[in-house]
Design a protein around this motif. Sequence first.
Motif, PDB file in Angstrom:
ATOM      1  N   LEU A 153       1.753  -9.148  -4.663  1.00  0.00           N
ATOM      2  CA  LEU A 153       1.581 -10.530  -5.114  1.00  0.00           C
ATOM      3  C   LEU A 153       0.776 -10.584  -6.398  1.00  0.00           C
ATOM      4  O   LEU A 153       1.095 -11.364  -7.311  1.00  0.00           O
ATOM      5  N   SER A 154      -0.269  -9.773  -6.490  1.00  0.00           N
ATOM      6  CA  SER A 154      -1.085  -9.753  -7.697  1.00  0.00           C
ATOM      7  C   SER A 154      -0.308  -9.272  -8.914  1.00  0.00           C
ATOM      8  O   SER A 154      -0.440  -9.807 -10.021  1.00  0.00           O
ATOM      9  N   LEU A 155       0.543  -8.262  -8.707  1.00  0.00           N
ATOM     10  CA  LEU A 155       1.281  -7.662  -9.806  1.00  0.00           C
ATOM     11  C   LEU A 155       2.444  -8.522 -10.279  1.00  0.00           C
ATOM     12  O   LEU A 155       2.892  -8.389 -11.430  1.00  0.00           O
TER      13      LEU A 155
ATOM     14  N   ALA B 188      -7.455  -4.092  -0.350  1.00  0.00           N
ATOM     15  CA  ALA B 188      -6.250  -4.877  -0.574  1.00  0.00           C
ATOM     16  C   ALA B 188      -5.072  -4.257   0.175  1.00  0.00           C
ATOM     17  O   ALA B 188      -4.924  -3.034   0.225  1.00  0.00           O
ATOM     18  N   SER B 189      -4.248  -5.094   0.778  1.00  0.00           N
ATOM     19  CA  SER B 189      -3.022  -4.626   1.407  1.00  0.00           C
ATOM     20  C   SER B 189      -1.955  -4.451   0.336  1.00  0.00           C
ATOM     21  O   SER B 189      -2.096  -4.907  -0.810  1.00  0.00           O
ATOM     22  N   LEU B 190      -0.858  -3.809   0.711  1.00  0.00           N
ATOM     23  CA  LEU B 190       0.248  -3.675  -0.232  1.00  0.00           C
ATOM     24  C   LEU B 190       0.793  -5.044  -0.594  1.00  0.00           C
ATOM     25  O   LEU B 190       1.181  -5.289  -1.739  1.00  0.00           O
TER      26      LEU B 190
ATOM     27  N   ALA C 289      -4.886   0.433  -4.603  1.00  0.00           N
ATOM     28  CA  ALA C 289      -6.186   0.684  -5.231  1.00  0.00           C
ATOM     29  C   ALA C 289      -6.304   0.000  -6.590  1.00  0.00           C
ATOM     30  O   ALA C 289      -7.417  -0.249  -7.070  1.00  0.00           O
ATOM     31  N   ALA C 290      -5.174  -0.311  -7.210  1.00  0.00           N
ATOM     32  CA  ALA C 290      -5.209  -0.939  -8.529  1.00  0.00           C
ATOM     33  C   ALA C 290      -5.616  -2.397  -8.470  1.00  0.00           C
ATOM     34  O   ALA C 290      -5.915  -3.007  -9.499  1.00  0.00           O
ATOM     35  N   VAL C 291      -5.638  -2.963  -7.274  1.00  0.00           N
ATOM     36  CA  VAL C 291      -6.018  -4.369  -7.115  1.00  0.00           C
ATOM     37  C   VAL C 291      -7.491  -4.462  -6.748  1.00  0.00           C
ATOM     38  O   VAL C 291      -7.932  -3.886  -5.756  1.00  0.00           O
TER      39      VAL C 291
ATOM     40  N   PRO D 192       2.464   6.056  -5.468  1.00  0.00           N
ATOM     41  CA  PRO D 192       2.207   6.005  -4.026  1.00  0.00           C
ATOM     42  C   PRO D 192       1.602   4.667  -3.631  1.00  0.00           C
ATOM     43  O   PRO D 192       0.918   4.016  -4.435  1.00  0.00           O
ATOM     44  N   SER D 193       1.849   4.255  -2.402  1.00  0.00           N
ATOM     45  CA  SER D 193       1.344   2.968  -1.939  1.00  0.00           C
ATOM     46  C   SER D 193      -0.169   2.862  -2.099  1.00  0.00           C
ATOM     47  O   SER D 193      -0.694   1.823  -2.509  1.00  0.00           O
ATOM     48  N   ALA D 194      -0.882   3.941  -1.790  1.00  0.00           N
ATOM     49  CA  ALA D 194      -2.343   3.912  -1.894  1.00  0.00           C
ATOM     50  C   ALA D 194      -2.790   3.631  -3.320  1.00  0.00           C
ATOM     51  O   ALA D 194      -3.762   2.900  -3.551  1.00  0.00           O
TER      52      ALA D 194
END
Length: 295
Positions: free
Chosen positions: A286-288, A279-281, A218-220, A212-214
Amino acid sequence: MPPHAIDISGLTVRHRDVLAVDGLDLRIGQGETVALLGPNGAGKSSTVSAVLGLVRPAAGSVRVLDQVPAAAVAAGCVGVMLQHGGLPGEARVGEVLHLVRRSYDDPWPLDDLVTTTGIGGLLGRDVDALSGGQRQRVLLALALAGQPPLLLLDEPTSAMDVEGRRAFWATMRGLAARGTTVVFATHHLEEADAVADRVVVMAAGRLVADGPSAAIRAAVAGRTVRFTAPDGAFDRVPGVTGVDRLGGTVALTTADVEATLRALLADGVPLTDLEVRGASLEDAVLSLTTPGALR
């Protein structure tokens, strides 16, 4: 148990010397709305092409509703709306729609199809006279003409204005409520965040996040503190890991939002128009997908 809408196992796709998809495993259940995200060259289009049977995998397998892709497409199980999809010239919209509907044994009822896709005022118009957004709506109607249980969309709102995008995604939510599986690739990440049940992120031909997007957001780590300030240096404020300034607006990326806010208040910084957000999606994707994250 019903078959998956899409079942990909160990998919590897090569374009000459380029490894486009690298051992991808991905399963999408019937009725899901899934956003396929990632930078250019991530392998999204090659994956979609494999699902449509347009490329031959170097390894692995693809099943679409428990059929090989070519059979699923031939049976009318898959509706497709590609970014650069074409329409025949020197024809009216209604003529093209009539021709496509005739190719199916059980086409979507015309009145409902026209209403669902919002093309009621376009049937008598020449396809060459359509605007970009109107063209996309007509392409959607053609993709849905056979009542497919699976809909694949590639940058479907790229030519639409804000109002057109909102109307389009309202249509997608209606289709999902009917049980249609919707899989779409987009660079409008705010749309993916708002619409998708599930987000699949690809980079360098591999799956790097799925959920899910959330959960992806949340992983960032880190949050952003945004406020208006005419001047000042903020890079040494406790918790701050990054500073961006646009005009009078300051955006501080922080690993400890409470420590950052306490320090700003103690220094007497006027926190006008204060905003604190996670963090936004876009931040998460970008982080991933940065080269350092893929090692």
